[in-house]
Structure formats: C-alpha cells, structure tokens
Design a protein around this motif. Structure first.
Motif, PDB file in Angstrom:
ATOM      1  N   MET A 184     -12.928   5.402 -10.234  1.00  0.00           N
ATOM      2  CA  MET A 184     -11.693   5.530  -9.580  1.00  0.00           C
ATOM      3  C   MET A 184     -10.975   6.652  -9.161  1.00  0.00           C
ATOM      4  O   MET A 184     -10.472   7.307 -10.043  1.00  0.00           O
TER       5      MET A 184
ATOM      6  N   TYR B 154      -8.677   7.223  -7.540  1.00  0.00           N
ATOM      7  CA  TYR B 154      -7.266   7.168  -7.506  1.00  0.00           C
ATOM      8  C   TYR B 154      -6.221   7.564  -8.656  1.00  0.00           C
ATOM      9  O   TYR B 154      -5.476   8.222  -8.706  1.00  0.00           O
TER      10      TYR B 154
ATOM     11  N   TYR C  84       1.107   0.308  -3.507  1.00  0.00           N
ATOM     12  CA  TYR C  84       0.355   0.529  -4.647  1.00  0.00           C
ATOM     13  C   TYR C  84      -1.311   0.143  -4.574  1.00  0.00           C
ATOM     14  O   TYR C  84      -2.204   0.973  -4.856  1.00  0.00           O
ATOM     15  N   HIS C  85      -1.400  -1.172  -3.985  1.00  0.00           N
ATOM     16  CA  HIS C  85      -2.761  -1.664  -4.000  1.00  0.00           C
ATOM     17  C   HIS C  85      -3.757  -0.860  -2.641  1.00  0.00           C
ATOM     18  O   HIS C  85      -4.756  -1.048  -2.652  1.00  0.00           O
ATOM     19  N   VAL C  86      -2.841  -0.764  -1.711  1.00  0.00           N
ATOM     20  CA  VAL C  86      -3.868  -0.497  -0.567  1.00  0.00           C
ATOM     21  C   VAL C  86      -3.277   0.855   0.099  1.00  0.00           C
ATOM     22  O   VAL C  86      -4.130   1.783   0.525  1.00  0.00           O
TER      23      VAL C  86
ATOM     24  N   PRO D 274      -3.424   4.190  -2.218  1.00  0.00           N
ATOM     25  CA  PRO D 274      -5.003   4.595  -2.521  1.00  0.00           C
ATOM     26  C   PRO D 274      -5.970   4.725  -1.165  1.00  0.00           C
ATOM     27  O   PRO D 274      -6.527   6.014  -1.117  1.00  0.00           O
ATOM     28  N   LYS D 275      -5.501   4.504  -0.073  1.00  0.00           N
ATOM     29  CA  LYS D 275      -6.287   4.972   1.112  1.00  0.00           C
ATOM     30  C   LYS D 275      -5.745   6.398   1.366  1.00  0.00           C
ATOM     31  O   LYS D 275      -6.498   7.243   1.846  1.00  0.00           O
TER      32      LYS D 275
ATOM     33  N   GLU E  46      -4.385  -3.016 -12.197  1.00  0.00           N
ATOM     34  CA  GLU E  46      -5.922  -2.701 -12.151  1.00  0.00           C
ATOM     35  C   GLU E  46      -6.780  -4.003 -11.795  1.00  0.00           C
ATOM     36  O   GLU E  46      -6.833  -4.742 -12.457  1.00  0.00           O
TER      37      GLU E  46
ATOM     38  N   PRO F 142      -6.632  -1.355  -8.469  1.00  0.00           N
ATOM     39  CA  PRO F 142      -6.088  -1.538  -7.023  1.00  0.00           C
ATOM     40  C   PRO F 142      -7.162  -2.137  -6.079  1.00  0.00           C
ATOM     41  O   PRO F 142      -8.150  -1.840  -6.209  1.00  0.00           O
ATOM     42  N   LEU F 143      -6.312  -3.044  -5.437  1.00  0.00           N
ATOM     43  CA  LEU F 143      -7.378  -4.021  -4.606  1.00  0.00           C
ATOM     44  C   LEU F 143      -8.245  -3.229  -3.494  1.00  0.00           C
ATOM     45  O   LEU F 143      -9.279  -3.662  -2.953  1.00  0.00           O
ATOM     46  N   TYR F 144      -7.722  -2.150  -3.084  1.00  0.00           N
ATOM     47  CA  TYR F 144      -8.382  -1.113  -2.138  1.00  0.00           C
ATOM     48  C   TYR F 144      -9.863  -0.804  -2.673  1.00  0.00           C
ATOM     49  O   TYR F 144     -10.725  -0.504  -1.994  1.00  0.00           O
ATOM     50  N   GLU F 145     -10.151  -0.837  -3.941  1.00  0.00           N
ATOM     51  CA  GLU F 145     -11.211  -0.482  -4.563  1.00  0.00           C
ATOM     52  C   GLU F 145     -12.333  -1.746  -4.460  1.00  0.00           C
ATOM     53  O   GLU F 145     -13.773  -1.614  -4.602  1.00  0.00           O
TER      54      GLU F 145
END
Lengths: 141, 114
Positions: A1, A3, A82-84, A87-88, B56, B58-61
């Motif tokens: 990860m 991130y 936070y989720h997308v 991280p991008k 945890e 992150p959806l991106y992963e």
C-alpha cells in the motif's frame, strides 16, 4: 500500500523523470472537479487536513458557507476523498500523507500544477478561488 | 457485525461460496455523492459501523471505481448515462460488493455451506 507508506519514502517516490509525467496522466488527474479542487487548494497551501478539505468541497459544490455544512455531508465527502481521489494523487506522486489525516503536496507535483495553471485557471477560476481560500482558523500546518 | 479480512475468511471466498445480500441501496448519479461514497456507506451499514470507520483498505487499491462509474453512469455530470449494461462484483473487507448498471449497489456476506 503505497499510500500508507508515504511517511517513509521508498525508491518509488524518488525524483520523477519529467518524461514520465506525460500529458495523458496529467489530464487523467485533472478530469475530475474534486481532484482539481484538491490541487488548487494544495497550490495555495501545501498542507491541509482532509476533514477541512472535505468541508470546503461540500461548501463549494453546494454553494453554501463552510459553517453550514453538516457533519454527515462532510463525512461522505471525506469518504470520497480518502478512498479514491487522494490515493490517486498519492499514487501519481503528487500528494503525500503526513500522518493519517493530513495531506501535503510533493515537489514532483510541479508539472501538474503548471498545466493546471495554464489550462485550468481561465475556465476554473471560481473553483480555484474557493479552493485557495482559508476558513475559520485553519492555518498552514 | 465486523468483518476483518483474515486468512481463514480469504479461504472461504472460493467459487462455491454462497452469498446473502445484507445491504443494498440505489445509487443516484444526480445526487452529489459519488459511487465511492455509496459503496462505502453500504459496506458500513452492512458491518453496522460508522462511515468513517471503514478506512482499510482504501477502495482505490481494490477496484477502479471511477471506471465503473464512467462505464455504467456516464463519464461526467450532466451527461447521459453510459450505455453499458451489466454488473461488476468485487470483494472488499470480506464482503462481496455488486454494482449494477441500473444503479443498485448490493453488499453480500458469505454464508456457511450446508
């Protein structure tokens, strides 16, 4: 990860060859108003807490004041960031996590910011103005 | 109920697993929240935890949620829906998430085999 590893730089976060940062990638990043908002905000201020950015973004999208943004809406926006979106940006070396709740722009981000400045500013000036603005007692750190 | 992604649960996720939908919601492309938020909210409800407790991974992963959104629900605000019809499944925190092109987001948990 990648991130969550942001605090301990790996070889992957070493200086980026400018040739790697092609336009396609920059436009992919910029092809979303929430990410552009994040970038404008980070252009004005290198470091932000995600919670503050989430609140500002809800206010922008609704055309209301940050003070009027309810907790639930801010949490939903936080989730999206936070989720997308964050991280991008982290994945592309534009942003780093500083601790769990704060993000900061990296020095590798300059090309994207340069493009954003040239392409976006005239079309996006209201977004930029709003994103750059501080509110309440939020400070730089 | 909480779902920690453990090795033993990983092993359950085989082809013969049967799934029971425990949470579903209709994603509305016209509302300001994006598909990411709809999915994480559905997962949080399925786990009976606070939205911000679902962090945890992150959806991106796990999945390119932006691509699913573009494919099923049109690329940008104000444009017509994408033409693709179908559904996408992925596993997240031990749950199976299904996004359907009609807008339904479903979260299912594995059920024990008889």
């Amino acid at each position: 990860m990648k991130y969550t590893d942001a605090a301990s730089p790996t070889p992957e976060s070493a200086p980026v060859d400018p040739n790697v940062l092609e336009l396609d990638f920059a436009f992919e990043i910029l092809d979303n108003s929430r990410r552009r908002y994040l970038l404008y905000a980070l252009g004005a201020n290198r470091r932000w807490t995600l919670a503050v950015l989430a609140t500002k973004l809800v206010a922008w999208e609704r055309g209301t004041d940050e003070m009027d943004v309810d907790r639930k809406s801010a949490d939903r926006m936080y989730t999206s960031l936070y989720h997308v979106h964050v991280p991008k940006l982290v994945d592309h070396g534009i942003v780093q996590f500083k601790g769990k709740r704060t993000i900061a722009r990296t020095d590798d981000a300059n090309q994207v910011f340069a493009i954003l400045e040239r392409v976006g500013a005239s079309l996006d000036s209201e977004l930029e103005k709003h994103a750059s603005r501080k509110y309440l007692k939020e400070n730089d750190t | 109920m909480t779902h920690d992604m453990t090795e033993s649960q990983d092993k359950i996720m085989q082809e013969d697993t049967s799934w029971r939908v425990v949470e579903q919601r209709l994603y509305d492309r016209d509302c300001p929240d994006d598909l990411t938020t709809a999915v994480i909210e559905a997962v949080a409800d399925a786990e009976d935890v606070d939205l911000l407790d679902v962090k945890e991974p992150p959806l991106y992963e796990i999945v390119d949620i932006g691509a699913i959104e573009d494919c099923f629900f049109g690329p940008n605000e104000g444009e017509e829906r994408g033409n693709s019809v179908g559904s996408v499944d992925f596993e997240y925190r031990g749950l199976r998430v299904t996004v359907r092109s009609d807008g339904w987001v479903q979260v299912a948990e594995a059920t024990a085999q008889p």
